[in-house]
Structures are given as structure tokens and as C-alpha cells.
Design a protein around this motif. Sequence first.
Motif, PDB file in Angstrom:
ATOM      1  N   LEU A 189      -1.110  -7.578  -2.997  1.00 54.41           N
ATOM      2  CA  LEU A 189      -1.692  -6.249  -3.131  1.00 54.41           C
ATOM      3  C   LEU A 189      -2.999  -6.185  -2.344  1.00 54.41           C
ATOM      4  O   LEU A 189      -3.861  -7.046  -2.473  1.00 54.41           O
ATOM      5  CB  LEU A 189      -1.958  -5.955  -4.610  1.00 54.41           C
ATOM      6  N   SER A 190      -3.153  -5.153  -1.513  1.00 56.49           N
ATOM      7  CA  SER A 190      -4.323  -5.078  -0.632  1.00 56.49           C
ATOM      8  C   SER A 190      -4.968  -3.699  -0.685  1.00 56.49           C
ATOM      9  O   SER A 190      -4.337  -2.706  -1.053  1.00 56.49           O
ATOM     10  CB  SER A 190      -3.933  -5.410   0.812  1.00 56.49           C
ATOM     11  N   PHE A 191      -6.228  -3.670  -0.281  1.00 51.35           N
ATOM     12  CA  PHE A 191      -7.047  -2.460  -0.296  1.00 51.35           C
ATOM     13  C   PHE A 191      -7.535  -2.202   1.120  1.00 51.35           C
ATOM     14  O   PHE A 191      -7.939  -3.127   1.826  1.00 51.35           O
ATOM     15  CB  PHE A 191      -8.226  -2.677  -1.244  1.00 51.35           C
ATOM     16  N   ARG A 192      -7.508  -0.937   1.550  1.00 53.25           N
ATOM     17  CA  ARG A 192      -8.042  -0.608   2.873  1.00 53.25           C
ATOM     18  C   ARG A 192      -8.659   0.780   2.853  1.00 53.25           C
ATOM     19  O   ARG A 192      -8.324   1.616   2.005  1.00 53.25           O
ATOM     20  CB  ARG A 192      -6.967  -0.696   3.965  1.00 53.25           C
ATOM     21  N   ILE A 193      -9.539   1.001   3.801  1.00 59.63           N
ATOM     22  CA  ILE A 193     -10.180   2.293   4.004  1.00 59.63           C
ATOM     23  C   ILE A 193      -9.871   2.773   5.410  1.00 59.63           C
ATOM     24  O   ILE A 193      -9.984   2.013   6.379  1.00 59.63           O
ATOM     25  CB  ILE A 193     -11.714   2.196   3.836  1.00 59.63           C
ATOM     26  N   THR A 194      -9.495   4.035   5.529  1.00 62.77           N
ATOM     27  CA  THR A 194      -9.310   4.662   6.834  1.00 62.77           C
ATOM     28  C   THR A 194     -10.386   5.733   6.994  1.00 62.77           C
ATOM     29  O   THR A 194     -10.312   6.792   6.366  1.00 62.77           O
ATOM     30  CB  THR A 194      -7.914   5.312   6.953  1.00 62.77           C
ATOM     31  N   PRO A 195     -11.406   5.486   7.821  1.00 61.62           N
ATOM     32  CA  PRO A 195     -12.443   6.500   8.023  1.00 61.62           C
ATOM     33  C   PRO A 195     -12.052   7.553   9.054  1.00 61.62           C
ATOM     34  O   PRO A 195     -12.664   8.623   9.129  1.00 61.62           O
ATOM     35  CB  PRO A 195     -13.636   5.680   8.503  1.00 61.62           C
ATOM     36  N   GLY A 196     -11.060   7.235   9.881  1.00 65.33           N
ATOM     37  CA  GLY A 196     -10.660   8.158  10.939  1.00 65.33           C
ATOM     38  C   GLY A 196     -10.002   7.375  12.057  1.00 65.33           C
ATOM     39  O   GLY A 196      -9.419   6.317  11.838  1.00 65.33           O
ATOM     40  N   GLY A 197     -10.085   7.891  13.274  1.00 62.81           N
ATOM     41  CA  GLY A 197      -9.509   7.201  14.413  1.00 62.81           C
ATOM     42  C   GLY A 197      -8.019   7.449  14.528  1.00 62.81           C
ATOM     43  O   GLY A 197      -7.453   8.342  13.887  1.00 62.81           O
ATOM     44  N   LEU A 245     -10.798   7.574   3.353  1.00 63.37           N
ATOM     45  CA  LEU A 245      -9.438   7.659   2.834  1.00 63.37           C
ATOM     46  C   LEU A 245      -9.017   6.249   2.411  1.00 63.37           C
ATOM     47  O   LEU A 245      -8.913   5.353   3.248  1.00 63.37           O
ATOM     48  CB  LEU A 245      -8.520   8.210   3.921  1.00 63.37           C
ATOM     49  N   ALA A 246      -8.790   6.051   1.117  1.00 61.96           N
ATOM     50  CA  ALA A 246      -8.573   4.705   0.579  1.00 61.96           C
ATOM     51  C   ALA A 246      -7.122   4.523   0.157  1.00 61.96           C
ATOM     52  O   ALA A 246      -6.473   5.463  -0.316  1.00 61.96           O
ATOM     53  CB  ALA A 246      -9.491   4.463  -0.614  1.00 61.96           C
ATOM     54  N   PHE A 247      -6.641   3.266   0.289  1.00 61.98           N
ATOM     55  CA  PHE A 247      -5.256   2.950  -0.056  1.00 61.98           C
ATOM     56  C   PHE A 247      -5.151   1.616  -0.773  1.00 61.98           C
ATOM     57  O   PHE A 247      -5.908   0.676  -0.500  1.00 61.98           O
ATOM     58  CB  PHE A 247      -4.382   2.883   1.209  1.00 61.98           C
ATOM     59  N   LEU A 248      -4.181   1.549  -1.677  1.00 61.42           N
ATOM     60  CA  LEU A 248      -3.712   0.302  -2.263  1.00 61.42           C
ATOM     61  C   LEU A 248      -2.298   0.108  -1.754  1.00 61.42           C
ATOM     62  O   LEU A 248      -1.466   1.033  -1.828  1.00 61.42           O
ATOM     63  CB  LEU A 248      -3.733   0.401  -3.792  1.00 61.42           C
ATOM     64  N   SER A 249      -2.003  -1.074  -1.200  1.00 60.97           N
ATOM     65  CA  SER A 249      -0.716  -1.318  -0.558  1.00 60.97           C
ATOM     66  C   SER A 249      -0.101  -2.610  -1.093  1.00 60.97           C
ATOM     67  O   SER A 249      -0.820  -3.557  -1.448  1.00 60.97           O
ATOM     68  CB  SER A 249      -0.895  -1.427   0.957  1.00 60.97           C
ATOM     69  N   ASP A 250       1.229  -2.641  -1.132  1.00 57.57           N
ATOM     70  CA  ASP A 250       1.914  -3.855  -1.572  1.00 57.57           C
ATOM     71  C   ASP A 250       2.270  -4.777  -0.406  1.00 57.57           C
ATOM     72  O   ASP A 250       3.008  -5.751  -0.570  1.00 57.57           O
ATOM     73  CB  ASP A 250       3.174  -3.509  -2.364  1.00 57.57           C
ATOM     74  N   GLY A 251       1.737  -4.472   0.758  1.00 55.71           N
ATOM     75  CA  GLY A 251       2.028  -5.256   1.954  1.00 55.71           C
ATOM     76  C   GLY A 251       3.008  -4.578   2.880  1.00 55.71           C
ATOM     77  O   GLY A 251       3.029  -4.845   4.079  1.00 55.71           O
ATOM     78  N   GLU A 252       3.840  -3.690   2.320  1.00 55.90           N
ATOM     79  CA  GLU A 252       4.809  -2.949   3.123  1.00 55.90           C
ATOM     80  C   GLU A 252       4.592  -1.443   3.028  1.00 55.90           C
ATOM     81  O   GLU A 252       4.702  -0.730   4.021  1.00 55.90           O
ATOM     82  CB  GLU A 252       6.235  -3.292   2.693  1.00 55.90           C
ATOM     83  N   THR A 253       4.318  -0.972   1.823  1.00 53.94           N
ATOM     84  CA  THR A 253       4.132   0.457   1.619  1.00 53.94           C
ATOM     85  C   THR A 253       2.858   0.716   0.815  1.00 53.94           C
ATOM     86  O   THR A 253       2.382  -0.155   0.076  1.00 53.94           O
ATOM     87  CB  THR A 253       5.329   1.073   0.861  1.00 53.94           C
ATOM     88  N   ASP A 254       2.338   1.917   0.960  1.00 49.97           N
ATOM     89  CA  ASP A 254       1.176   2.329   0.177  1.00 49.97           C
ATOM     90  C   ASP A 254       1.638   2.756  -1.212  1.00 49.97           C
ATOM     91  O   ASP A 254       2.636   3.478  -1.355  1.00 49.97           O
ATOM     92  CB  ASP A 254       0.457   3.488   0.864  1.00 49.97           C
ATOM     93  N   VAL A 255       0.895   2.324  -2.226  1.00 49.64           N
ATOM     94  CA  VAL A 255       1.271   2.639  -3.606  1.00 49.64           C
ATOM     95  C   VAL A 255       0.272   3.576  -4.281  1.00 49.64           C
ATOM     96  O   VAL A 255       0.569   4.158  -5.326  1.00 49.64           O
ATOM     97  CB  VAL A 255       1.451   1.358  -4.443  1.00 49.64           C
ATOM     98  N   ALA A 256      -0.920   3.736  -3.712  1.00 50.39           N
ATOM     99  CA  ALA A 256      -1.914   4.673  -4.249  1.00 50.39           C
ATOM    100  C   ALA A 256      -2.892   5.037  -3.140  1.00 50.39           C
ATOM    101  O   ALA A 256      -3.119   4.256  -2.213  1.00 50.39           O
ATOM    102  CB  ALA A 256      -2.660   4.072  -5.438  1.00 50.39           C
ATOM    103  N   SER A 257      -3.466   6.237  -3.251  1.00 52.03           N
ATOM    104  CA  SER A 257      -4.404   6.687  -2.232  1.00 52.03           C
ATOM    105  C   SER A 257      -5.455   7.590  -2.857  1.00 52.03           C
ATOM    106  O   SER A 257      -5.195   8.273  -3.851  1.00 52.03           O
ATOM    107  CB  SER A 257      -3.673   7.445  -1.117  1.00 52.03           C
ATOM    108  N   ALA A 258      -6.649   7.598  -2.263  1.00 51.07           N
ATOM    109  CA  ALA A 258      -7.744   8.450  -2.712  1.00 51.07           C
ATOM    110  C   ALA A 258      -8.408   9.091  -1.504  1.00 51.07           C
ATOM    111  O   ALA A 258      -8.783   8.398  -0.554  1.00 51.07           O
ATOM    112  CB  ALA A 258      -8.766   7.641  -3.506  1.00 51.07           C
ATOM    113  N   PHE A 259      -8.536  10.403  -1.542  1.00 52.71           N
ATOM    114  CA  PHE A 259      -9.208  11.181  -0.503  1.00 52.71           C
ATOM    115  C   PHE A 259     -10.662  11.320  -0.939  1.00 52.71           C
ATOM    116  O   PHE A 259     -10.983  12.066  -1.856  1.00 52.71           O
ATOM    117  CB  PHE A 259      -8.527  12.547  -0.379  1.00 52.71           C
TER     118      PHE A 259
END
Length: 331
Positions: A189-197, A245-259
Motif C-alpha cells: 500500500l502506497s501514498f502519493r501526491i500529484t501537485p500537477g504536471g 491531489l492525494a492517493f492511496l494505491s495498492d500498487g496497481e490501482t488507486d483505492v482512495a483519493s483526496a482533492f
Amino acid sequence: MGFSWIGRVEEVSAPEWDAVLRRSARPSPFLSRRFLVPWATAFAAGRETMAFRWERGGGAAGFLFLCRRADGAGWELLGGERVADSLDAVVIAGQEREFWSGFLRESRGLLAGGSTLRLPNLVEGTPSLHLLPELCGRFGYSFRLEETDRSPLLSLPGDFGEYLERLGKKKRHELRRKLRRADDTVPGLSFRITPGGPELDRDLSSFLVLHRSSQSEKERFMDEGMERFFREIAGRFSEAGQLRLAFLSDGETDVASAFQLEWNGSLLLYNSGYDPQYRRISPGLVLLARCIEEAIGRGGREYDFLRGGERYKYDLGGVDRVVYRATVGLP
């Protein structure tokens, strides 16, 4: 010192608007050009909009952005009640009394014939809530105040360990248990942030899917028009470096997101969603705990859960603020 009306919100001077907002007592992204101009395009088409501009000392010192109400019964703050979580006049701090006094003196014609001015989503502590009851009485207006919602806020400490300690024993134990269960149940399980780009379009689409799938009410909310609005403000806040834009992922797909929006030292949770297939690991709560940890690491002062009294906001330490709707009219 003078007062004037500007016919369309798009015609307001961008440098003036930005400068006054920066110097206001409670700057909010929902009062910014990046939010209100797209809102007017998306939700006020065909309705009259205007800005009340107050000049003091040779420059703009205050604005009030208005639009005709959809029911035609008067005026309301631009941004409305549905999607703008915190509204008010935009006034240089310390000058709110003069601003509202000037507006009430100049705007009797605006409210003639039974029209009213509705001020939704005034969050506890905003200057207008303190000033308007007195000033409306002085200038011969009616004033009605209704409690409409809650808006929990979390003050952030210097490190995540201290945050956990502040939660108290029961909430701390429960959060740690859910974090462990998520990691044990979904390895990698991983966490990432997408600020843009270049990733923004792809990840925003992922957010929209998760948002719609998490609740039937959210699916109804996120129709095609609302999606266009979210895409527009995501692009604008991303360009300004204020989208998280934040995400929790299982390694293949996103399972949760926060705007989320980063604004003036605060991180604001504007909307969120999750995959119901992962409900057993509380993906939304786990994601927000990681968002709070990341915000602390970036030196943030506050995590603002915005409107809504959902239990998870209090489980994560949110403290209530009351949200009000004020209505101003002529007796």
C-alpha cells in the motif's frame, strides 16, 4: 474613499482582487479568482453578477461578489451554498466595519421590492458575523442568522508523533490499529501526491472515478457540469502550485483519493472518494492520516476538513466550527 459597481466578476482587476484577498482577515481559496470565476461560468450562466468595489486611500480595499439567486428572490454571494465551503466579503483586515457600513448605505436600491441578500457559508469567527447584526440594525435592515453546518478544523503540531499524542488514548489506538490493518491486509500500500504536471489529467480522472463510486450521493453530485468545474479549478490551482491531489494505491490501482488545496499555511480537504471494495481497510481515513502527516512534514499550520460533520473528521482530531447563513433585507 468611494464605492462602485462592476458589472461582471471577470472584469474585476486581477491584481486588485489578489492584493485585497492576501490582506484580508481570513483569506480563502473560495474567494479567489481561481475559484469564483470558474464558478460564475459553470453555475451562474444567464444570471446577473456584479462586484461591489470599495476604494480607500487611492486603491481597492474591499470587494463583495454577488449574483442573482436562481429563484429570483434576490441576491447571494458568488459561490453559492453548494460548492464554496467558506464565503464572505473580501476586505483588508481591520477595515470591515467601514466596508459594510458603506455597502449598507449605498445598496438600499439593491434590496428594494422585497429582495434579500443571502450570505451562505459564513464560518464561525469571520468578521461579518460579528459586525452585521449591529450594522443592519443601525442602517434599518433586517438580519436573520441560521446555523447550517459544521466545519471541523485541526491545528497541526510540529511532528506526527505529537499529533498522535494529542488525539487522546482511544482515538490514537483506533487510528494506529486501522493503519496497521491496512498495511497488513494490502501489502505494498502506497501514498502519493500529484501537485500537477503531465500526470494531472490521468490522476484527476482517477479521483473522479473514486469519488463517484464511493457513495450514490456523490455520484449524483458529480454530474458532467460538476466534473467540468472540478477540472477547471484543478488546472487553475495546479498552475499556482496550490493543488495537492492525494492517493492511496495498492500498487496497481488507486483505492482512495483526496482533492486538497494548499492555502496560506493550511491544507483544505475539498472532496474525496474511495473504492468500496476496499472498505474493510478504511481507505479514506488511512489516506487522510497520511495527508495530515505529509502536511505536518511540510510545515503546515492547519488541516481544514471544511464543511460536513462526518465522524472521520472528529476521529482525526477535528474541532467544530459552526457554519451560518445570514439573510439581509429591508423591513
